[in-house]
Design an enzyme around this catalytic site. Structure first.
Site, PDB file in Angstrom:
ATOM      1  N   ASN A  10       0.878  -1.176   0.000  1.00 33.81           N
ATOM      2  CA  ASN A  10       0.000   0.000   0.000  1.00 33.81           C
ATOM      3  C   ASN A  10       0.914   1.223   0.000  1.00 33.81           C
ATOM      4  OD1 ASN A  10      -1.804   2.023   0.457  1.00 33.81           O
ATOM      5  ND2 ASN A  10      -2.696   1.125   2.321  1.00 33.81           N
ATOM      6  N   LYS A  17       3.202   0.833   3.199  1.00 35.29           N
ATOM      7  CA  LYS A  17       2.910  -0.227   4.162  1.00 35.29           C
ATOM      8  C   LYS A  17       2.955  -1.563   3.428  1.00 35.29           C
ATOM      9  CE  LYS A  17      -0.306   2.577   6.799  1.00 35.29           C
ATOM     10  NZ  LYS A  17      -1.723   2.867   6.925  1.00 35.29           N
ATOM     11  N   ARG A  87      -2.375  -2.126  -3.584  1.00 36.83           N
ATOM     12  CA  ARG A  87      -3.583  -1.323  -3.427  1.00 36.83           C
ATOM     13  C   ARG A  87      -3.469  -0.120  -4.361  1.00 36.83           C
ATOM     14  NH1 ARG A  87      -5.270   2.751   1.355  1.00 36.83           N
ATOM     15  NH2 ARG A  87      -7.332   3.207   0.519  1.00 36.83           N
ATOM     16  N   HIS A 176     -12.915   2.889  -0.480  1.00 40.53           N
ATOM     17  CA  HIS A 176     -13.027   1.870   0.583  1.00 40.53           C
ATOM     18  C   HIS A 176     -13.722   0.592   0.089  1.00 40.53           C
ATOM     19  CE1 HIS A 176     -13.026   5.200   3.893  1.00 40.53           C
ATOM     20  NE2 HIS A 176     -11.810   4.744   3.709  1.00 40.53           N
ATOM     21  N   GLY A 206     -12.795   4.767   9.846  1.00 34.80           N
ATOM     22  CA  GLY A 206     -11.388   4.815  10.239  1.00 34.80           C
ATOM     23  C   GLY A 206     -10.973   6.276  10.275  1.00 34.80           C
ATOM     24  N   ASN A 207      -9.740   6.576   9.806  1.00 34.19           N
ATOM     25  CA  ASN A 207      -9.406   7.993   9.627  1.00 34.19           C
ATOM     26  C   ASN A 207     -10.230   8.569   8.491  1.00 34.19           C
ATOM     27  OD1 ASN A 207      -7.436   8.750  11.615  1.00 34.19           O
ATOM     28  ND2 ASN A 207      -6.169   7.150  10.712  1.00 34.19           N
ATOM     29  N   GLY A 208     -10.369   7.794   7.403  1.00 32.14           N
ATOM     30  CA  GLY A 208     -11.379   8.099   6.385  1.00 32.14           C
ATOM     31  C   GLY A 208     -12.633   7.322   6.732  1.00 32.14           C
ATOM     32  N   ARG A 237     -11.121  15.273   7.427  1.00 30.38           N
ATOM     33  CA  ARG A 237     -11.872  15.698   6.235  1.00 30.38           C
ATOM     34  C   ARG A 237     -13.283  16.111   6.624  1.00 30.38           C
ATOM     35  NH1 ARG A 237     -10.769  10.436   2.740  1.00 30.38           N
ATOM     36  NH2 ARG A 237      -8.970   9.973   4.036  1.00 30.38           N
ATOM     37  N   ARG A 281     -10.257   8.189  19.942  1.00 30.70           N
ATOM     38  CA  ARG A 281      -9.926   7.817  21.334  1.00 30.70           C
ATOM     39  C   ARG A 281      -9.677   9.055  22.183  1.00 30.70           C
ATOM     40  NH1 ARG A 281      -5.624   3.451  19.750  1.00 30.70           N
ATOM     41  NH2 ARG A 281      -5.670   5.007  18.125  1.00 30.70           N
ATOM     42  N   ILE A 328     -12.781   3.026  14.340  1.00 28.76           N
ATOM     43  CA  ILE A 328     -13.846   3.575  15.195  1.00 28.76           C
ATOM     44  C   ILE A 328     -15.021   2.598  15.251  1.00 28.76           C
ATOM     45  CG2 ILE A 328     -15.483   5.478  15.480  1.00 28.76           C
ATOM     46  CD1 ILE A 328     -13.458   7.299  14.002  1.00 28.76           C
ATOM     47  N   GLY A 329     -15.431   2.099  14.091  1.00 24.82           N
ATOM     48  CA  GLY A 329     -16.579   1.181  14.040  1.00 24.82           C
ATOM     49  C   GLY A 329     -16.348  -0.083  14.851  1.00 24.82           C
ATOM     50  N   GLU A 330     -15.085  -0.533  14.920  1.00 25.41           N
ATOM     51  CA  GLU A 330     -14.770  -1.782  15.634  1.00 25.41           C
ATOM     52  C   GLU A 330     -14.540  -1.570  17.121  1.00 25.41           C
ATOM     53  OE1 GLU A 330     -11.402  -3.549  13.565  1.00 25.41           O
ATOM     54  OE2 GLU A 330     -12.345  -3.054  11.657  1.00 25.41           O
ATOM     55  N   GLU A 381      -8.384  -5.257   4.941  1.00 29.24           N
ATOM     56  CA  GLU A 381      -8.194  -4.931   3.524  1.00 29.24           C
ATOM     57  C   GLU A 381      -7.001  -5.685   2.939  1.00 29.24           C
ATOM     58  OE1 GLU A 381      -8.773  -0.835   4.978  1.00 29.24           O
ATOM     59  OE2 GLU A 381      -9.402  -0.407   2.936  1.00 29.24           O
TER      60      GLU A 381
HETATM   61  P1  ADP Z   1      -7.155   4.071   8.961  1.00 26.73           P
HETATM   62  O1  ADP Z   1      -8.321   4.638   8.219  1.00 26.73           O
HETATM   63  O2  ADP Z   1      -5.958   4.967   8.952  1.00 26.73           O
HETATM   64  O3  ADP Z   1      -6.858   2.626   8.656  1.00 26.73           O
HETATM   65  P2  ADP Z   1      -8.189   3.018  11.466  1.00 26.73           P
HETATM   66  O4  ADP Z   1      -9.183   2.128  10.805  1.00 26.73           O
HETATM   67  O5  ADP Z   1      -7.064   2.398  12.203  1.00 26.73           O
HETATM   68  O6  ADP Z   1      -7.620   4.127  10.487  1.00 26.73           O
HETATM   69  O7  ADP Z   1      -9.015   3.943  12.495  1.00 26.73           O
HETATM   70  C1  ADP Z   1      -8.438   4.957  13.212  1.00 26.73           C
HETATM   71  C2  ADP Z   1      -9.500   5.560  14.129  1.00 26.73           C
HETATM   72  O8  ADP Z   1      -9.985   4.536  15.007  1.00 26.73           O
HETATM   73  C3  ADP Z   1      -8.954   6.684  15.003  1.00 26.73           C
HETATM   74  O9  ADP Z   1      -9.903   7.752  15.060  1.00 26.73           O
HETATM   75  C4  ADP Z   1      -8.865   6.004  16.343  1.00 26.73           C
HETATM   76  O10 ADP Z   1      -8.988   6.918  17.418  1.00 26.73           O
HETATM   77  C5  ADP Z   1     -10.067   5.086  16.295  1.00 26.73           C
HETATM   78  N1  ADP Z   1      -9.992   4.096  17.378  1.00 26.73           N
HETATM   79  C6  ADP Z   1      -9.088   3.104  17.530  1.00 26.73           C
HETATM   80  N2  ADP Z   1      -9.297   2.473  18.723  1.00 26.73           N
HETATM   81  C7  ADP Z   1     -10.336   3.116  19.335  1.00 26.73           C
HETATM   82  C8  ADP Z   1     -11.024   2.958  20.585  1.00 26.73           C
HETATM   83  N3  ADP Z   1     -10.666   2.021  21.448  1.00 26.73           N
HETATM   84  N4  ADP Z   1     -12.038   3.804  20.856  1.00 26.73           N
HETATM   85  C9  ADP Z   1     -12.398   4.769  19.987  1.00 26.73           C
HETATM   86  N5  ADP Z   1     -11.800   4.960  18.800  1.00 26.73           N
HETATM   87  C10 ADP Z   1     -10.776   4.162  18.485  1.00 26.73           C
END
Ligand code: ADP
Length: 395
Positions: A10, A17, A87, A176, A206-208, A237, A281, A328-330, A381
């Site tokens: 990636n 990565k 990717r 995505h 995620g970040n996106g 964003r 977080r 975030i979703g997880e 992914e």
């Molecule tokens: P990317 O899109 O770069 O792959 P990730 O899928 O790793 O990013 O998601 C990053 C986001 O997930 C960040 O906002 C991070 O704070 C959030 N996150 C990770 N762990 C937790 C947690 N325990 N509680 C809340 N948010 C979290």
């Protein structure tokens, strides 16, 4: 036949990565990230067998980075590397699925670069460096946009003059796709529903961040558009804003296009609203301590996410489940709970105990008993890219 190894690459403009994926193992044999490429402080970090190591690589470019990573990969794969999956962010309308990388495919990716000027040229640098270093290995491109090429025209067209679409490719593409596809297939497996007879809403956070409506294994609508800026609130964003914002800022504040683009892509979203951080977080902790900006950022994030999911429901014949994925979703019961609270008209309700315990890589249902399915499905992914690469090697 022994289980095969695929290197997933990636490649961004300033970082790359790598993940070494073995088809029989969930855990990656090796994870590498090379950061700040081109800079005096370029560094490589890698993780193998639970051990973390680092190496300075001053002024390393993409080729130098790959040349350093290759011996690690060969050692971790016991000399048995079977292919490389890259990717690629934008496949335009040309790439509707993953493809083997030959001259024509590379030319196609280059032709689409104006649609993704930050991403596709960086992806190509990685591809070209990898082909030079490993000319005899099969290499595959997996596109973030390809899964969304099944959107119907009424979902992918903007209400703009037609020549902008027909002559300049201005339309909604979506991103995505690899994650949306992976988690919807996992959700079908988890619930025993056939992929080709199931309907899902997905929130990849995620970040996106983006949402997606998936029917019978196909994307029918998604929140990101021409670029990954459209749609829901993200880390830095903005997501959707009034399209007249650009001219408003230019006229009233004299801002340049570059300033506006930087503001919308790098200084907005959770960071802009909270004035504190783009990291959920950090925001959740600050909210606990009464930080007003963090509290507002989380409220806007969840409300806009719920609105987007409600909009996506227009593309579904029925709902088999709403899937949360991405960092975030997880991991954020708070975001999941607040988002679902805005969707009461959809008869959604959450089981707060199941919600609280389904974190840190756990997969499972979090709906209250008797209510429509709410699922947490960790995305992967890299694994999907490796699976697509293997499928093309077998074809
Ligand atoms: P990317 O899109 O770069 O792959 P990730 O899928 O790793 O990013 O998601 C990053 C986001 O997930 C960040 O906002 C991070 O704070 C959030 N996150 C990770 N762990 C937790 C947690 N325990 N509680 C809340 N948010 C979290």
């Amino acid at each position: 036949m022994p289980a095969r190894n695929i290197l997933v690459v990636n490649c961004g403009s300033s970082s790359i990565k790598f993940a070494l994926v073995n088809e029989d193992h969930e855990q990656f044999s090796l994870n590498v990230i090379v950061e700040r490429l081109g800079g005096a402080d370029a560094q490589m970090h890698w993780q193998q067998d639970g051990k973390q190591q680092s190496l300075m690589l001053p002024h390393a470019d993409h080729s130098v980075a790959l040349a350093h990573v290759f011996p690690l990969v060969q050692a971790a794969a016991d000399g048995q590397l079977h292919g490389i999956g890259h990717r690629v962010v934008h496949g335009g309308e040309h790439f509707t699925a993953a493809c083997r990388l030959d001259h024509a495919a590379i030319a196609g990716i280059r032709a689409i670069a104006p649609l993704a000027p930050l991403h596709n040229p960086a992806n190509l640098q990685g591809i070209e460096a990898a082909i030079t270093l490993f000319p005899s290995l099969p290499q595959v491109a997996v596109f973030d946009t390809a899964f969304h090429q099944t959107l119907p025209e009424h979902a992918y067209r903007y209400a703009l003059p037609t020549p902008l679409y027909s002559e300049h490719g201005v339309r909604r593409y979506g991103f995505h796709g690899t994650s949306h596809r992976f988690v919807s297939q996992r959700a079908a497996a988890m619930t025993g529903l056939p992929v080709n007879a199931s309907s899902w809403l997905v929130a990849h956070l995620g970040n996106g961040c983006s949402t997606c409506a998936i029917v019978n294994g196909q994307s029918r609508d998604t929140s990101m558009g021409l670029t990954p800026l459209e749609g829901v609130v993200m880390g830095t964003r903005s997501g959707d804003v009034d399209p007249n914002l650009h001219s408003h800022l230019a006229r009233t504040l004299g801002w340049s296009l570059e300033q506006i683009e930087t503001m919308l892509n790098k200084e907005s979203g959770l960071l802009g609203l909270s004035g504190l951080s783009n990291d959920m977080r950090t925001l959740e902790q600050a909210r606990e301590q009464g930080h007003a900006g963090a509290t507002l950022a989380i409220e806007v994030f969840c409300y806009r996410l719920a609105k987007s999911l409600a909009a996506m429901s227009c593309a579904l014949p029925h709902l088999d489940g709403l899937i949360f994925t991405g960092g975030i979703g997880e991991n954020s019961p708070l975001v999941r709970s607040k988002t679902i609270a805005h969707l009461k008209l959809f008869n959604l309700a959450i089981d707060e105990q199941a919600n609280a315990r389904t974190v840190r890589g756990a997969a499972g249902s979090i709906q209250a008993q008797g209510y429509p399915r709410l699922l947490v499905v960790p995305t992967n992914e890299e694994r999907q890219i490796a699976l697509d690469t293997l499928a093309l090697l077998d074809a």
